[in-house]
Write a protein that holds these residues in place. Structure first.
Motif, PDB file in Angstrom:
ATOM      1  N   GLY A   1      20.060  11.657  16.708  1.00 52.83           N
ATOM      2  CA  GLY A   1      19.971  12.482  17.874  1.00 52.83           C
ATOM      3  C   GLY A   1      18.784  13.538  17.432  1.00 52.83           C
ATOM      4  O   GLY A   1      18.179  14.020  18.470  1.00 52.83           O
ATOM      5  N   VAL A   2      18.885  13.976  16.190  1.00 57.38           N
ATOM      6  CA  VAL A   2      17.876  14.913  15.825  1.00 57.38           C
ATOM      7  C   VAL A   2      16.459  14.409  15.714  1.00 57.38           C
ATOM      8  O   VAL A   2      15.499  15.030  16.189  1.00 57.38           O
ATOM      9  CB  VAL A   2      18.083  15.322  14.040  1.00 57.38           C
ATOM     10  CG1 VAL A   2      16.809  16.302  13.771  1.00 57.38           C
ATOM     11  CG2 VAL A   2      19.462  16.266  14.395  1.00 57.38           C
TER      12      VAL A   2
ATOM     13  N   MET B   1      28.631  20.386  13.962  1.00 57.61           N
ATOM     14  CA  MET B   1      28.334  19.146  13.892  1.00 57.61           C
ATOM     15  C   MET B   1      28.659  18.419  12.412  1.00 57.61           C
ATOM     16  O   MET B   1      29.277  17.722  12.220  1.00 57.61           O
ATOM     17  CB  MET B   1      27.196  18.308  14.575  1.00 57.61           C
ATOM     18  CG  MET B   1      27.400  18.578  16.072  1.00 57.61           C
ATOM     19  SD  MET B   1      25.868  17.477  17.012  1.00 57.61           S
ATOM     20  CE  MET B   1      24.520  18.192  16.075  1.00 57.61           C
TER      21      MET B   1
ATOM     22  N   ASP C   1      16.061  15.833  26.177  1.00 57.54           N
ATOM     23  CA  ASP C   1      17.371  15.715  26.197  1.00 57.54           C
ATOM     24  C   ASP C   1      17.805  14.549  27.063  1.00 57.54           C
ATOM     25  O   ASP C   1      18.851  13.713  26.645  1.00 57.54           O
ATOM     26  CB  ASP C   1      18.087  17.035  26.807  1.00 57.54           C
ATOM     27  CG  ASP C   1      17.470  17.287  28.109  1.00 57.54           C
ATOM     28  OD1 ASP C   1      16.509  17.045  28.538  1.00 57.54           O
ATOM     29  OD2 ASP C   1      18.297  17.941  28.792  1.00 57.54           O
TER      30      ASP C   1
ATOM     31  N   ASN D   1      17.097  11.475  24.978  1.00 57.57           N
ATOM     32  CA  ASN D   1      18.046  11.551  23.779  1.00 57.57           C
ATOM     33  C   ASN D   1      19.399  11.147  24.119  1.00 57.57           C
ATOM     34  O   ASN D   1      20.306  10.039  23.462  1.00 57.57           O
ATOM     35  CB  ASN D   1      18.315  13.114  23.261  1.00 57.57           C
ATOM     36  CG  ASN D   1      18.901  13.306  22.253  1.00 57.57           C
ATOM     37  OD1 ASN D   1      20.321  12.905  22.245  1.00 57.57           O
ATOM     38  ND2 ASN D   1      18.362  13.875  21.013  1.00 57.57           N
TER      39      ASN D   1
ATOM     40  N   VAL E   1      18.708  20.542  20.009  1.00 57.68           N
ATOM     41  CA  VAL E   1      17.787  20.093  19.247  1.00 57.68           C
ATOM     42  C   VAL E   1      16.402  20.362  19.796  1.00 57.68           C
ATOM     43  O   VAL E   1      15.370  21.023  19.502  1.00 57.68           O
ATOM     44  CB  VAL E   1      17.931  18.655  18.768  1.00 57.68           C
ATOM     45  CG1 VAL E   1      16.771  18.087  18.333  1.00 57.68           C
ATOM     46  CG2 VAL E   1      18.964  18.588  17.814  1.00 57.68           C
TER      47      VAL E   1
ATOM     48  N   PHE F   1      14.011  14.178  19.431  1.00 59.40           N
ATOM     49  CA  PHE F   1      13.783  15.377  20.219  1.00 59.40           C
ATOM     50  C   PHE F   1      12.914  15.647  21.218  1.00 59.40           C
ATOM     51  O   PHE F   1      12.827  17.051  21.792  1.00 59.40           O
ATOM     52  CB  PHE F   1      13.678  16.300  18.960  1.00 59.40           C
ATOM     53  CG  PHE F   1      12.069  16.081  18.298  1.00 59.40           C
ATOM     54  CD1 PHE F   1      10.927  16.433  18.851  1.00 59.40           C
ATOM     55  CD2 PHE F   1      11.921  15.404  17.155  1.00 59.40           C
ATOM     56  CE1 PHE F   1       9.733  16.062  18.336  1.00 59.40           C
ATOM     57  CE2 PHE F   1      10.899  14.832  16.531  1.00 59.40           C
ATOM     58  CZ  PHE F   1       9.590  15.342  17.286  1.00 59.40           C
TER      59      PHE F   1
ATOM     60  N   LEU G   1      28.724  14.611  19.975  1.00 56.57           N
ATOM     61  CA  LEU G   1      27.673  14.618  19.050  1.00 56.57           C
ATOM     62  C   LEU G   1      26.369  14.227  19.714  1.00 56.57           C
ATOM     63  O   LEU G   1      25.291  14.902  19.286  1.00 56.57           O
ATOM     64  CB  LEU G   1      27.723  13.301  18.077  1.00 56.57           C
ATOM     65  CG  LEU G   1      29.066  13.400  17.001  1.00 56.57           C
ATOM     66  CD1 LEU G   1      29.258  12.403  16.275  1.00 56.57           C
ATOM     67  CD2 LEU G   1      29.081  14.847  16.358  1.00 56.57           C
TER      68      LEU G   1
ATOM     69  N   THR H   1      23.433  17.139  19.936  1.00 65.84           N
ATOM     70  CA  THR H   1      21.838  16.933  19.622  1.00 65.84           C
ATOM     71  C   THR H   1      20.937  16.599  20.503  1.00 65.84           C
ATOM     72  O   THR H   1      19.635  16.241  20.272  1.00 65.84           O
ATOM     73  CB  THR H   1      21.920  15.515  18.597  1.00 65.84           C
ATOM     74  OG1 THR H   1      22.520  14.520  19.432  1.00 65.84           O
ATOM     75  CG2 THR H   1      22.803  15.891  17.491  1.00 65.84           C
TER      76      THR H   1
ATOM     77  N   ILE I   1      24.347  22.527  15.311  1.00 60.88           N
ATOM     78  CA  ILE I   1      23.879  21.647  14.236  1.00 60.88           C
ATOM     79  C   ILE I   1      24.760  21.729  13.060  1.00 60.88           C
ATOM     80  O   ILE I   1      25.348  20.527  12.649  1.00 60.88           O
ATOM     81  CB  ILE I   1      22.463  21.631  13.775  1.00 60.88           C
ATOM     82  CG1 ILE I   1      21.461  21.144  15.236  1.00 60.88           C
ATOM     83  CG2 ILE I   1      22.212  20.425  12.913  1.00 60.88           C
ATOM     84  CD1 ILE I   1      20.043  21.495  15.090  1.00 60.88           C
TER      85      ILE I   1
ATOM     86  N   ILE J   1      24.120  11.825  14.348  1.00 52.07           N
ATOM     87  CA  ILE J   1      23.436  13.026  14.250  1.00 52.07           C
ATOM     88  C   ILE J   1      22.003  13.052  13.812  1.00 52.07           C
ATOM     89  O   ILE J   1      21.071  13.605  14.691  1.00 52.07           O
ATOM     90  CB  ILE J   1      24.248  14.128  13.379  1.00 52.07           C
ATOM     91  CG1 ILE J   1      25.557  14.341  13.715  1.00 52.07           C
ATOM     92  CG2 ILE J   1      23.479  15.310  13.186  1.00 52.07           C
ATOM     93  CD1 ILE J   1      26.564  14.980  12.864  1.00 52.07           C
TER      94      ILE J   1
END
Length: 538
Positions: A151-152, A237, A158, A161, A194, A155, A186, A190, A234, A148
């Protein structure tokens, strides 16, 4: 044989229903007076993607389901003429989307990233990182939280990511027996959720581009606290990871993963790396990924004119994400080849062998993307955007306080049916700005946020969404498995977000609505955890 017949009969039943129920069947060959298809800008324009989605969920097979949806769209457009259907599907549809510059850029980025992942695996970087991470990430909770967090942090875009997080975290999540379906969730959760709350991202650039007559970036930032779906996703998750609970089909996948089966069902998309270098270290994965991130950001701001004097934020907001990702990934690929040659972990010939292998690994994602883009072209040609535009404009005068919730639902439905968030932005945001910029600017901010949240939600749920497809590719997870396991989580957050938008239309404060939504999310997770404990006790 019986197991094969059921999906086939289901596919034929849905296709037959779409054809028989359509009124144009009885007027085949008759076009509208202006040359448009008889079903243009009607509710039937949304039938082709819905057919594809229903079939994918019933048959568990993505390729044929998407093609049947495309076929239905071609039939509707040509008014059921054979020649017109064939030409529309292949000339106006498939060939057109594959010749689109932005789409070609995405495909090139996919292939290059696939080659880089193959190199990192063969060089031993992925294995070394997995061993290193296993000494520091000792629990399943820690592995999920690390996924997570990464993934954040990524940003910017996508697509970037999905594939990067999947490549880096697969060894770690596999080590801790986390199912590929959970990893795909997950990654997906994210990606768009995000990006849609990050002011410096390709998504922010897309949203600001659809706002005319106002400062788009300023409106985007003001709308962030109201983007309940993204923020609550978020939280969802984090709650699933920390409380160590799952429900729906994901619970079965996670139980199987704890018993050694990371895939549960469907085609196992393992990494075919062949021989792995014993000289690889953590730097052989981390450094190429860091260079890739930096190069992609530089590539994006370059396309936005940053090196010609444009400020950073403006350059990002007007960047060409597709071209920027291609330029960045090419430079990162060259760096990776040179870096491995200097370190002598992988010679030049072995690096070049990774190019076709990386392409091969991305073929499933490329094929599904091609079908998804073609299906969207069918939907566009049938005037789905015109139909939704008229629908939303008719509803703007009534029940003003409920309008954010209505726009959220419309955004969900449109993005789910078409598989695109950005297309949904392009349809709904100009309507919202035109309707409320002068009369009620406060409600306009909430409505824009509801549009963005609904688009992301529908994109998150849709089997034909490119982001969903990328998440499956990044996790090396069967696509239908990813969709079926993610759907209950996404629908839970969607239902709670709808409640918060109903509340927001009246109180107009995110600091009241957001805590209400957070409490509801945590409540659902606690109920799920208690149910798990009861089942375990029995």
């Amino acid at each position: 044989m019986k197991q094969l017949r059921k999906p086939a009969f289901a596919a034929l039943a849905v296709l037959a229903a779409a054809l028989v129920l359509c009124p144009a069947v009885f007027a085949a060959g008759e076009a509208a007076a202006d040359g448009q298809p008889a079903l243009y800008a009607t509710a039937w324009s949304l039938v082709p993607p819905l057919v594809a989605i229903v079939l994918a969920l019933i048959t568990k097979e993505a390729y044929s389901s998407l093609f049947i949806g495309i076929l239905v769209g071609g039939l509707f457009y040509s008014n059921f003429q054979f020649e017109g259907t064939v030409l529309h599907i292949f000339e106006d549809g498939m060939m057109s989307v594959l010749s689109d510059v932005s789409n070609v850029g995405i495909l090139i980025f996919l292939v290059i990233l696939g080659a880089m992942v193959c190199m990192m695996n063969k060089a031993g970087g992925s294995a070394a990182f997995g061993k290193w991470a296993s000494t520091r990430i000792r629990t399943r909770v820690g592995a999920q939280l690390a996924t997570i967090a990464l993934g954040v942090l990524i940003f910017v875009d996508d697509y970037f990511n999905c594939l990067t997080v999947g490549s880096v975290m697969r060894p770690v999540t596999d080590k801790h027996q986390i199912s590929r379906a959970k990893l795909a969730y997950l990654i997906d959760a994210t990606a768009a959720p995000v990006c849609i709350i990050a002011p410096i991202s390709s998504w922010a650039a897309a949203v600001t581009g659809f706002v005319e007559g106002a400062n788009g970036l300023e409106l985007f930032i003001q709308a962030i606290p109201y983007n309940f779906y993204a923020l609550l996703t978020i939280l969802m998750m984090l709650g699933l990871a920390v409380l160590n609970t799952d429900y729906g089909p994901m619970a079965r996948h996670e139980w199987n993963a704890r018993n050694g089966d990371l895939f549960t069902s469907g085609q196992r998309q393992e990494d075919e790396t062949g021989s792995v270098s014993s000289k690889g270290g953590v730097a052989d994965l981390v450094l190429p990924v860091l260079v890739l991130i930096v190069c992609c950001i530089i590539g994006m701001i370059y396309t936005g004119g940053f090196f010609s004097g444009t400020d950073f934020v403006t350059a990002f907001s007007q960047s060409n994400a597709s071209l920027g990702l291609v330029l960045g990934s090419v430079f990162a690929l060259v760096f990776t080849v040179v870096f491995y040659a200097v370190r002598r972990v992988l010679n030049f010939k072995a690096c070049m062998e990774c190019l076709p292998e990386g392409f091969k690994a991305m073929v499933p994602a490329i094929l599904i993307l091609t079908f998804a883009w073609t299906l969207k072209a069918m939907t566009d040609s049938l005037g789905a955007d015109v139909f939704v535009d008229a629908l939303v404009r008719q509803s703007t005068g009534a029940m003003v306080n409920l309008l954010p919730a209505v726009i959220f639902l419309v955004g969900c439905g449109l993005a789910f049916a078409t598989g695109t968030s950005w297309g949904t932005f392009g349809i709904l945001i100009p309507i919202v700005v035109e309707a409320f910029s002068e009369t009620d600017p406060g409600l306009m901010i909430i409505a824009i946020s509801a549009c963005m949240a609904g688009a992301v939600c529908g994109d998150h749920c849709s089997p034909i969404s490119d982001t969903t497809i990328m998440a499956s590719a990044g996790a090396r997870c069967d696509h239908v498995n990813h969709v079926s396991t993610q759907l209950p989580y996404a629908m839970t957050v969607a239902a709670i977000s709808f409640v918060t938008y109903v509340l927001a239309g009246f109180v107009r404060s995110p600091w009241i609505c957001l805590p209400v939504g957070a409490v509801l999310v945590i409540g659902v997770l606690l109920v799920s955890r208690n149910a798990d404990k009861k089942r375990a006790a029995q």
